[in-house]
Design a protein around this motif. Structure first.
Motif, PDB file in Angstrom:
ATOM      1  N   ILE A   3      12.245   3.600  -0.745  1.00  0.00           N
ATOM      2  CA  ILE A   3      10.865   3.680  -1.237  1.00  0.00           C
ATOM      3  C   ILE A   3       9.876   3.702  -0.070  1.00  0.00           C
ATOM      4  O   ILE A   3       8.986   4.555   0.012  1.00  0.00           O
ATOM      5  N   LEU A   4      10.055   2.756   0.855  1.00  0.00           N
ATOM      6  CA  LEU A   4       9.106   2.634   1.960  1.00  0.00           C
ATOM      7  C   LEU A   4       9.225   3.772   2.971  1.00  0.00           C
ATOM      8  O   LEU A   4       8.292   4.031   3.732  1.00  0.00           O
TER       9      LEU A   4
ATOM     10  N   CYS B 115      14.708  -0.402  -1.484  1.00  0.00           N
ATOM     11  CA  CYS B 115      13.411  -0.764  -0.903  1.00  0.00           C
ATOM     12  C   CYS B 115      13.133   0.069   0.345  1.00  0.00           C
ATOM     13  O   CYS B 115      12.002   0.559   0.541  1.00  0.00           O
TER      14      CYS B 115
ATOM     15  N   SER C 204       9.826   6.945   1.973  1.00  0.00           N
ATOM     16  CA  SER C 204       9.651   8.187   1.240  1.00  0.00           C
ATOM     17  C   SER C 204       8.426   8.953   1.734  1.00  0.00           C
ATOM     18  O   SER C 204       7.579   8.439   2.468  1.00  0.00           O
ATOM     19  N   ARG C 205       8.312  10.190   1.317  1.00  0.00           N
ATOM     20  CA  ARG C 205       7.176  11.025   1.698  1.00  0.00           C
ATOM     21  C   ARG C 205       5.860  10.429   1.219  1.00  0.00           C
ATOM     22  O   ARG C 205       4.802  10.660   1.808  1.00  0.00           O
ATOM     23  N   TRP C 206       5.935   9.638   0.133  1.00  0.00           N
ATOM     24  CA  TRP C 206       4.701   9.022  -0.376  1.00  0.00           C
ATOM     25  C   TRP C 206       4.116   8.030   0.597  1.00  0.00           C
ATOM     26  O   TRP C 206       2.912   7.778   0.590  1.00  0.00           O
ATOM     27  N   GLU C 207       4.958   7.477   1.449  1.00  0.00           N
ATOM     28  CA  GLU C 207       4.491   6.452   2.398  1.00  0.00           C
ATOM     29  C   GLU C 207       4.110   7.060   3.744  1.00  0.00           C
ATOM     30  O   GLU C 207       3.702   6.345   4.651  1.00  0.00           O
TER      31      GLU C 207
END
Length: 214
Positions: free
Chosen positions: A207-208, A204, A210-213
């Motif tokens: 994910i949080l 988790c 990551s570059r996407w965030e």
């Protein structure tokens, strides 16, 4: 060592099996050697009880190689110890002319023996290595074996009263230099148990963060 017959299960009487026995005895500690041999017997007894069709020689190869990746030979490796063991078994079996199909069964049995929920849906040899390892490490399905079966296996291939602490220490020593390889497995439990400063990976947070965030 006498090849003990334990309720119809014996170590295969072949030159391949004898070479495997000698290699693992020369490579592993006595604790790991005895553990690996018991894994074969628990797995073969479970397979016999369940009426599964399996190749005892392949099961023996997989059981005996399943923890070789945790030994000192691989203390510089950054791969999962299961993969190191699977690769070692593959190289050994290729050198003895074993078919690629059979080698794949052994490779998968070793590589997946710490992965729950998958081996039981694969070849019997894959399932039975995990079943045998689970029985010997944690007593999983302990009551599926009779008192006589348990006593016979332990008499032939002793499991010390301090086996739990010994195997935890062995796995800690074999994993502490490659903590990232334990992410997503229960092998990080060995590191967390022995090292109060060990930080488990957390999907988790990954994910949080990551570059996407960003």
């Amino acid at each position: 060592m006498t090849n003990t017959d334990i309720f119809g299960v014996k170590i295969p009487d072949s030159s391949l099996a004898r070479e495997i026995t000698q290699l693992i005895r020369d490579t592993e500690s006595d604790m790991l050697f005895q553990h690996s041999t018991r894994v074969y017997f628990w797995g073969a007894l479970a397979g016999k009880r369940q009426g599964l069709t399996f190749d005892p020689e392949l099961l023996y190869a997989a059981a005996m190689f399943h923890d070789i990746g945790i030994t000192h030979t691989y203390h510089e490796s950054q791969r999962r110890f299961e993969v190191d063991g699977a690769n070692a078994a593959r190289d050994f079996l290729r050198g003895h002319g074993i078919s690629e199909g059979d080698i794949e069964k052994v490779w998968l049995a070793i590589a997946l023996h710490t992965t729950p929920g998958i081996p039981e849906h694969m070849h019997p040899e894959v399932f039975l290595v995990q079943a045998g390892a689970g029985m010997d490490m944690t007593g999983r399905n302990y009551d599926h074996f009779t008192d006589e079966e348990r006593q016979a296996v332990i008499a032939a291939y002793p499991r010390s009263h301090d086996f739990g602490h010994e195997v935890i220490e062995t796995f800690y020593q074999g994993l502490k230099h490659r903590p990232d390889s334990t992410f997503g497995t229960f092998n990080d439990d060995f590191l967390a148990f022995k090292d109060a400063d060990f930080q488990r990976g957390n999907l988790c947070r990954i994910i949080l963060g990551s570059r996407w965030e960003g």
